[in-house]
Design an enzyme around this catalytic site. Sequence first.
Site, short mmCIF file in Angstrom:
data_model
loop_
_atom_site.label_atom_id
_atom_site.label_comp_id
_atom_site.label_asym_id
_atom_site.label_seq_id
_atom_site.Cartn_x
_atom_site.Cartn_y
_atom_site.Cartn_z
N HIS A 259 0.90 -1.29 0.01
CA HIS A 259 0.17 -0.50 -0.24
C HIS A 259 0.68 1.27 0.08
O HIS A 259 0.44 2.30 -0.01
CB HIS A 259 -0.81 -0.08 1.20
CG HIS A 259 -2.20 -1.11 0.92
ND1 HIS A 259 -3.51 -0.47 0.14
CD2 HIS A 259 -2.37 -2.07 1.89
CE1 HIS A 259 -3.78 -1.75 0.34
NE2 HIS A 259 -3.57 -3.09 1.39
N GLY B 37 -7.12 -14.30 -7.02
CA GLY B 37 -7.97 -13.78 -5.60
C GLY B 37 -6.74 -14.22 -4.74
O GLY B 37 -6.74 -13.94 -3.21
N GLY C 9 -3.78 -12.85 -4.23
CA GLY C 9 -2.94 -11.46 -3.85
C GLY C 9 -1.25 -11.73 -4.85
O GLY C 9 -0.58 -11.33 -4.83
N SER D 100 -2.73 -11.79 -10.03
CA SER D 100 -3.90 -11.95 -11.69
C SER D 100 -3.31 -11.26 -12.74
O SER D 100 -2.69 -11.30 -13.90
CB SER D 100 -4.39 -13.57 -12.05
OG SER D 100 -5.61 -12.85 -11.00
N GLU E 106 -6.66 -1.09 -15.92
CA GLU E 106 -6.58 -2.01 -14.54
C GLU E 106 -7.47 -0.36 -13.74
O GLU E 106 -8.94 -0.73 -13.93
CB GLU E 106 -5.75 -2.26 -13.39
CG GLU E 106 -6.44 -3.27 -12.11
CD GLU E 106 -5.89 -3.99 -11.85
OE1 GLU E 106 -6.01 -4.35 -10.42
OE2 GLU E 106 -5.49 -5.00 -12.83
N ASP F 231 1.62 -4.16 -9.35
CA ASP F 231 1.95 -5.33 -9.67
C ASP F 231 2.41 -5.80 -11.45
O ASP F 231 2.81 -6.22 -11.91
CB ASP F 231 0.53 -5.32 -10.14
CG ASP F 231 -0.28 -5.53 -8.38
OD1 ASP F 231 0.82 -5.12 -7.45
OD2 ASP F 231 -0.99 -5.66 -8.30
N TYR G 133 -10.20 -0.29 -0.48
CA TYR G 133 -8.86 -0.39 -1.48
C TYR G 133 -9.25 1.56 -1.75
O TYR G 133 -8.29 2.27 -1.19
CB TYR G 133 -8.53 -1.06 -1.97
CG TYR G 133 -7.70 -0.77 -3.06
CD1 TYR G 133 -6.58 -1.43 -3.15
CD2 TYR G 133 -7.06 0.08 -3.74
CE1 TYR G 133 -5.26 -0.95 -3.58
CE2 TYR G 133 -6.06 0.04 -4.52
CZ TYR G 133 -4.83 -0.44 -4.27
OH TYR G 133 -3.84 -0.13 -5.05
#
Length: 385
Positions: free
Chosen positions: A33, A119, A121, A124, A157, A169, A219
Amino acid sequence: MLAHDIAAAFRQHFHAEPLLVRAPGRINLIGEHTDYNAGYVLPAAIDKEMYFAVALNQQNVIRLLAYDLNERVEISTDAVAPQDTQWANYLLGVVAQLQHRGVAVPGFDCVFGGTVPAGAGLSSSAAVECGMLFALNQLLSTGLEPMQIARLGQAAEHEYAKVMCGLMDQFASVFGRAGQVVRLDCRSLDYEYFPFDTTACRIVLCNSGVKHSLASSEYNTRRQECERGVAVLQQYYPAVQTLRDVTLEQLQAHEAELGPVVYRRCRYVVEENQRVETTCRLLSQGDLGGVGQQMYASHAGLRDDYEVSCKELDVLVQIAQTSAGVYGSRMMGGGFGGCTINLVATEQVAGFVEHAKAQYQQQLGLPLDTYEATIVDGVGLLADK
């Protein structure tokens, strides 16, 4: 091998010879984060990967086949828009980004699938975006630089999956290097590689089995809380642009005005940035025990100050702390589920996995999936062996 099966499925469905691409998922050793706060992260690409078979089809239609789900989506090249089928949005979001840049994307066919558990983390979604971009960049000779691929994946995204993720990512999927973790400065985009010795220590991921949706309100709420903290501090320290610029002393001086929740969120981010820098120094010194202590401290901050952990993740970290040969453990990724990342002495991996599975079942009545991860190179072409 799954990549071979995907190539075969492509030939069967589309009667053409595809370009084959692999794009890795990622772990993040520490620095959670912090990316959307213009801070530091320390990811690596791992051998849980997405595979793509792609070819242009001389038509004005995009045909996508999700191999693992056996689902298809077809759309005209001039009608690219978000779909109800969520997986398609990661691919179509990439097409939209190229179109925004003035690239005329012709019709193409794509079969994709992979070994990145959804899912968990392990990103993907970023692997899907970067693999698709890499393939189209090759087929269309678009000349995109690696950093452009990462940034276009991030934009896809944001716009199509509606997750306001940082760059980590996608960056890790593109810039991964075997046997090394990479520290990314999310403000300047400068990066530096640090050795990760996989002979002395292995990366073991423990999947809580709790599926998290990063698009969940939490988030984006954390982002907003951090931005509120910055807005307060800017009144007193005009040089502060993001939490990256804030010291603990400045935070403490304005704790009352920030309020307890925003103060804790900001404190976590400031301390986590310090932990990334400390961890890089410890890696260079080969001090895995020290690295592990930084990981435990990171988890405590994510649990108590940032409040993005959950009971299952906390139990997994407690199990690691009582296991022989574990240097460190923490939750990894956006939170509220997914995996813990554990650094385990090589000779103790089998014992750790057995102990963790037994304890997780005993304490929570849940089965535990574990993955041993190897650090690999970033996105690239794949030979069909």
